[in-house]
Design a protein around this motif. Sequence first.
Motif, short mmCIF file in Angstrom:
data_model
loop_
_atom_site.label_atom_id
_atom_site.label_comp_id
_atom_site.label_asym_id
_atom_site.label_seq_id
_atom_site.Cartn_x
_atom_site.Cartn_y
_atom_site.Cartn_z
N SER A 403 0.99 -1.22 0.01
CA SER A 403 -0.49 -0.38 -0.42
C SER A 403 0.79 0.84 0.11
CB SER A 403 -0.98 0.16 1.20
OG SER A 403 -1.94 1.18 1.43
N LYS A 404 0.27 2.19 -0.46
CA LYS A 404 0.85 3.73 -0.48
C LYS A 404 1.39 3.80 0.92
CE LYS A 404 0.51 8.78 -0.53
NZ LYS A 404 -1.04 9.65 -0.27
N ASP A 405 1.22 3.25 2.13
CA ASP A 405 2.25 3.09 3.42
C ASP A 405 3.31 2.59 3.76
OD1 ASP A 405 0.61 1.40 3.75
OD2 ASP A 405 0.10 3.21 6.07
N TYR A 466 -7.75 -5.18 3.11
CA TYR A 466 -7.51 -3.58 3.18
C TYR A 466 -7.15 -4.02 5.88
CZ TYR A 466 -12.67 -3.39 5.49
OH TYR A 466 -13.80 -3.34 5.90
N GLY A 487 -7.04 5.41 4.62
CA GLY A 487 -5.67 4.46 4.39
C GLY A 487 -6.20 2.97 4.24
N TRP A 490 -6.23 3.63 0.33
CA TRP A 490 -4.87 3.67 -0.03
C TRP A 490 -4.58 2.06 -0.56
CZ3 TRP A 490 -1.68 5.76 4.86
CH2 TRP A 490 -1.48 7.15 5.06
N ASP A 491 -5.48 1.29 0.09
CA ASP A 491 -4.95 -0.38 0.35
C ASP A 491 -6.04 -0.68 -1.02
OD1 ASP A 491 -3.99 -0.39 2.61
OD2 ASP A 491 -5.34 -0.39 3.57
N SER A 494 -3.94 1.40 -4.24
CA SER A 494 -2.90 0.33 -4.66
C SER A 494 -3.02 -1.02 -5.19
CB SER A 494 -1.92 0.48 -3.83
OG SER A 494 -2.67 -0.38 -2.56
#
Length: 661
Positions: A403-405, A466, A487, A490-491, A494
């Motif tokens: 994911s993004k983070d 997620y 978040g 993001w999941d 991504s």
Amino acid sequence: MRIIYIVFLALLSNPCFSQKNASVSFEKWVSLKNVNSPVISPDGKTLIYTMTSTDWSNNNYDNEIWMSREGGEPFQLTRTSKGGSSAAQFSPNGRFISFLADRGDKTQLYVILVNGGEAIQVSKDEDGIGSYKWSPDGSQIAYAKTEADTKKDKAMKERFGGFGVEGEEYKQTHLWLLNFNYDSAKVPIAKRLTEGNFNVSGFDWSVDGKSIIFNRQRDPLINSGVSADIVSINISDKKITPLISNPAADFFIRWNPEGTAFVYTSTVNDSLTQFYKNNRLFVYDMATKNSTEIATDIDENKSVIDWNAKGLFVSALERTKSKTFTVDTKTGKTKSVNIPLDLIGTVSFSKNSDIIAVLGRKHDGLNEVFVGRLNDPLKMISNNTAQVASWNTPINEVIQWKSKDGASIEGVLLKPKNFDPKKKYPLLVVIHGGPTGTDFPELAPGSVYPIMHWVEKGAVVLRVNYRGSAGYGEKFRSLNVRNLGVGDMWDVMSGIDYLNSKGFIDTSRMGSMGWSQGGYISAFLTTNTNKFKAISVGAGISNWVTYYVSTDITPFTRQYLEATPWSNMDIYLKTSPMTNINKASTPTLIQHGEFDKRVPIPNAYELYRGLQDRGIPSKLVVYKGFGHGINKPKERLAAIWHNWQWFNKYIFAEEEPMFVE
């Protein structure tokens, strides 16, 4: 656009119904039978379980009890026209099978001889009964019953009509005792055991049969679980003895075989840990009155299966599979047990043999009932998967991406059997609820989204586990604290980027949908990205403030956002779909139950009004008389059709009516 109110669909077999590009009708899919709740007899020779079928004529689901003798061909044991039979148990001596059924006199308790014959009614409670337990010697049955209206209640209603006070609309549940004598011609009269201004939420007999242990809380409302304590009541004099009284929630689970200790779950002094943190298990020793925490080496929520002569057994998810463990109650350490299935729902142990019954499945099948011994191959008794043997079911593949983070995310990708990686496929994202739900590989995924049919039509489907999903540990479930929606997006996005890097999805034809928390995430996608051609929001949160002040689980919001709206409005705005309603552009279908208490319907109207005011194609469908889930077959069929129509229009450019007059 107009709001559509759905009451029911008539003439489901009418040939004018339309459903293109699908070899299996929605009606046939909704009519899949399911097996559940296997119980093995004390001697291990007889197995009972329930089978659920769809009753279209009564718009209901029928549960009936089936039996198998010594691993033989199962046969139907009960036939109850109104809702079926449930809560089947063996008597302690294994001679009888007891069950609950409504056969025209509210829900009553019935017993039938294991060797055959007609069921006889053994309770006659004018209000009907709930859960029940046999005494160890089989001479008595304890049952729970919700209190009826008193004369005062009736007089108040007669004088003042109907009204309710928030937080005070409930009736307490208490315990009653019933003497059991199969040879008696009379139905025995039950005697009340507990009384007072508290609620009984779970119970069991002591091993010696002299007392009953139960969970006592201030009332039956869901948020009152934080007040639950564990107490016992002496049968002879009705004296109540407190056993576990932590500041927060305590719940009894299971006695050890000797009756000298029991396992319970507790949040100890944290009233909010029941949402994203791991649950905690303890063993209480009756002699020393000391508690010892166990199974801390399992980084997941744990379910107690049984505590018997072979040990204390628990289960927990591990990614997209479930695992079974034994617990050393002295050290608290766990050891894996081999049950050769990917997912395990129920394990029932016989008392006088080493035979077990298991509800579970491999990822490539439907739920089945098995019998066998621990660590040995299991024999399949049911044949549930045969229902879909000729269906064009999708290929399931568990995939993983970053994911993004940097968080590692898993999902289940569903592809058609003739999948060609060189082609470009429309992508539909289906998001589970919870948020602590989990998606697994499935042949014919249920709910109100016709996943199997879309795959057959020529799409690929991504089901995202997620952040917050169960099976990946407490730290992973904590990743959306103060980051809900953000978040999660993001999941999802991504995951789409990962699939796009493989070159087989058409990013100009993508849709997203989900129910409950999945509906919330879909609503967040509606107002925070324009990457999708269509979105469906099922029972979703659109504004955390609206949700906080009207849901039946307000602690959920306070725990995940770590604030109330009055202490930190910024975090409520950051995570609410409505904050960015002016950026929305995606055609959105909204589906909601009229009487939803978990996600109250103002959330649906708020999103709908915002989209309407901006001129964005949108439709709100209200399912009349329903709460958080659509739990009747005709309305479920309607919800399936609404999603089928919506995505066919915007993803496949097809206008398909539900029926042609």
